[in-house]
Write a protein that holds these residues in place. Structure first.
Motif, PDB file in Angstrom:
ATOM      1  N   THR A  99      65.440 -71.699  18.270  1.00 28.65           N
ATOM      2  CA  THR A  99      65.739 -73.529  17.909  1.00 28.65           C
ATOM      3  C   THR A  99      65.420 -74.527  18.981  1.00 28.65           C
ATOM      4  O   THR A  99      64.494 -75.032  19.118  1.00 28.65           O
ATOM      5  CB  THR A  99      67.200 -73.296  16.972  1.00 28.65           C
ATOM      6  N   GLN A 100      66.223 -73.445  20.531  1.00 26.43           N
ATOM      7  CA  GLN A 100      65.793 -74.339  21.654  1.00 26.43           C
ATOM      8  C   GLN A 100      64.876 -74.707  21.792  1.00 26.43           C
ATOM      9  O   GLN A 100      63.802 -75.270  22.712  1.00 26.43           O
ATOM     10  CB  GLN A 100      66.958 -73.811  22.664  1.00 26.43           C
ATOM     11  N   LEU A 102      62.257 -73.910  20.217  1.00 23.23           N
ATOM     12  CA  LEU A 102      61.154 -74.038  19.658  1.00 23.23           C
ATOM     13  C   LEU A 102      60.601 -75.824  20.160  1.00 23.23           C
ATOM     14  O   LEU A 102      59.664 -76.149  19.932  1.00 23.23           O
ATOM     15  CB  LEU A 102      61.360 -74.295  17.856  1.00 23.23           C
ATOM     16  N   SER A 103      62.100 -76.311  20.404  1.00 20.37           N
ATOM     17  CA  SER A 103      61.924 -77.684  20.588  1.00 20.37           C
ATOM     18  C   SER A 103      61.201 -77.920  21.753  1.00 20.37           C
ATOM     19  O   SER A 103      60.251 -78.890  21.903  1.00 20.37           O
ATOM     20  CB  SER A 103      63.715 -78.586  21.092  1.00 20.37           C
ATOM     21  N   ALA A 104      61.321 -77.256  23.032  1.00 12.31           N
ATOM     22  CA  ALA A 104      60.636 -77.343  23.897  1.00 12.31           C
ATOM     23  C   ALA A 104      59.222 -77.569  23.791  1.00 12.31           C
ATOM     24  O   ALA A 104      58.014 -77.720  24.503  1.00 12.31           O
ATOM     25  CB  ALA A 104      61.311 -76.138  25.571  1.00 12.31           C
ATOM     26  N   ASP A 106      57.212 -77.616  21.082  1.00  9.48           N
ATOM     27  CA  ASP A 106      56.570 -79.108  20.158  1.00  9.48           C
ATOM     28  C   ASP A 106      57.241 -80.261  21.409  1.00  9.48           C
ATOM     29  O   ASP A 106      56.016 -81.157  21.121  1.00  9.48           O
ATOM     30  CB  ASP A 106      57.990 -79.171  19.211  1.00  9.48           C
ATOM     31  N   TYR A 107      58.128 -80.270  22.276  1.00  4.27           N
ATOM     32  CA  TYR A 107      57.793 -81.284  22.935  1.00  4.27           C
ATOM     33  C   TYR A 107      56.297 -80.676  23.669  1.00  4.27           C
ATOM     34  O   TYR A 107      55.566 -81.770  24.068  1.00  4.27           O
ATOM     35  CB  TYR A 107      58.470 -81.293  24.520  1.00  4.27           C
ATOM     36  N   THR A 110      53.390 -82.065  22.135  1.00  3.47           N
ATOM     37  CA  THR A 110      53.199 -83.438  22.040  1.00  3.47           C
ATOM     38  C   THR A 110      52.749 -83.618  23.086  1.00  3.47           C
ATOM     39  O   THR A 110      51.789 -84.306  23.481  1.00  3.47           O
ATOM     40  CB  THR A 110      55.075 -83.682  21.582  1.00  3.47           C
TER      41      THR A 110
ATOM     42  N   ARG B  88      54.194 -71.611  18.014  1.00  2.00           N
ATOM     43  CA  ARG B  88      54.962 -72.169  17.423  1.00  2.00           C
ATOM     44  C   ARG B  88      55.413 -72.152  16.105  1.00  2.00           C
ATOM     45  O   ARG B  88      56.061 -71.775  15.682  1.00  2.00           O
ATOM     46  CB  ARG B  88      54.355 -74.212  17.242  1.00  2.00           C
TER      47      ARG B  88
END
Lengths: 116, 116
Positions: A99-100, A102-104, A106-107, A110, B88
């Motif tokens: 999950t961590q 995944l955020s990385a 996503d960032y 972006t 992702r």
DNA sequence: GTTTGACTTCGAGCGCACTCTAAGGGCGAC
DNA sequence: GTCGCCCTTAGAGTGCGCTCGAAGTCAAAC
């Protein structure tokens, strides 16, 4: 049911089913008159459980240990439960890690979108 | 910084760092007067990114491809972004799968506890 | 000056989980 | 009866991602 049918329904290959039996992950499957394997619904349920343990990353050796305990009888129930509990914690930790990550990701994505 | 220091800070072994360089995952790291590798902060950031991709299950071959695109220059940015987006989705799917498996495990553990 | 120890390259080796091959048997279709 | 196909066993081979070893270089410590 034949090994092909069991393979189809379990999602494992016939090769893998024979391999699992050889290493003791599956206790001896019944044979028909010609010596061919003959799987029943209980075998399939066990395969489904094994598949879930594998998919969550449990090593084959641990699954063998669990299978061994199960065969040993009811007095091993507590040890089996503890095995599952320990494994459960590993899976939960893995989910947290992913999950961590995944955020990385996503960032990072972006940034790619903003830079475009 | 030396390969040992880079290994310590990246969490990879010195062996792995050399291996990554050999297969093109890391572009040639600088060398000092004696021909020894000399890592800088940028190398470490790249290693951290690689580590994250690995930890999320991206195959080495794909990471090599990404590294190659990055070296090729800014005109590959879109393809790199698409790679990350596809990856992702795989990670998200994996989390969903593990989450399901976790409930199944929890259910099984509950049964063990009730039976005890 | 020589020993120690970390570095270099490159190729071989390993552990895991399959995956496949070889050699042979059994059975239904033609 | 023989062709074709799927089955059997035991053991060898594969792919991945490291991991290690051999042989040699170099620089600081003693």
């Amino acid at each position: 049911m034949t090994i092909q049918e069991a393979a189809r329904r379990s999602g494992l290959s016939a090769h893998t089913l024979r391999y699992y039996e050889r290493i003791g992950l599956i206790h001896t499957v019944g044979r028909n008159g010609s010596g061919h394997r003959d799987y029943d619904e209980q075998d399939l349920e066990w395969l489904a459980f094994l598949t879930r343990l594998r998919s969550t990353g449990m090593p084959i050796a641990d699954m063998c240990r669990y299978a061994q305990l199960l065969r040993a009888g009811a007095h091993t129930a507590e040890e089996r439960r503890r095995m599952l509990e320990r494994h459960r914690e590993k899976v939960a930790a893995r989910i947290a890690e992913l999950t961590q990550d995944l955020s990385a990701l996503d960032y990072k994505i972006t940034i790619y979108r903003e830079t475009a």
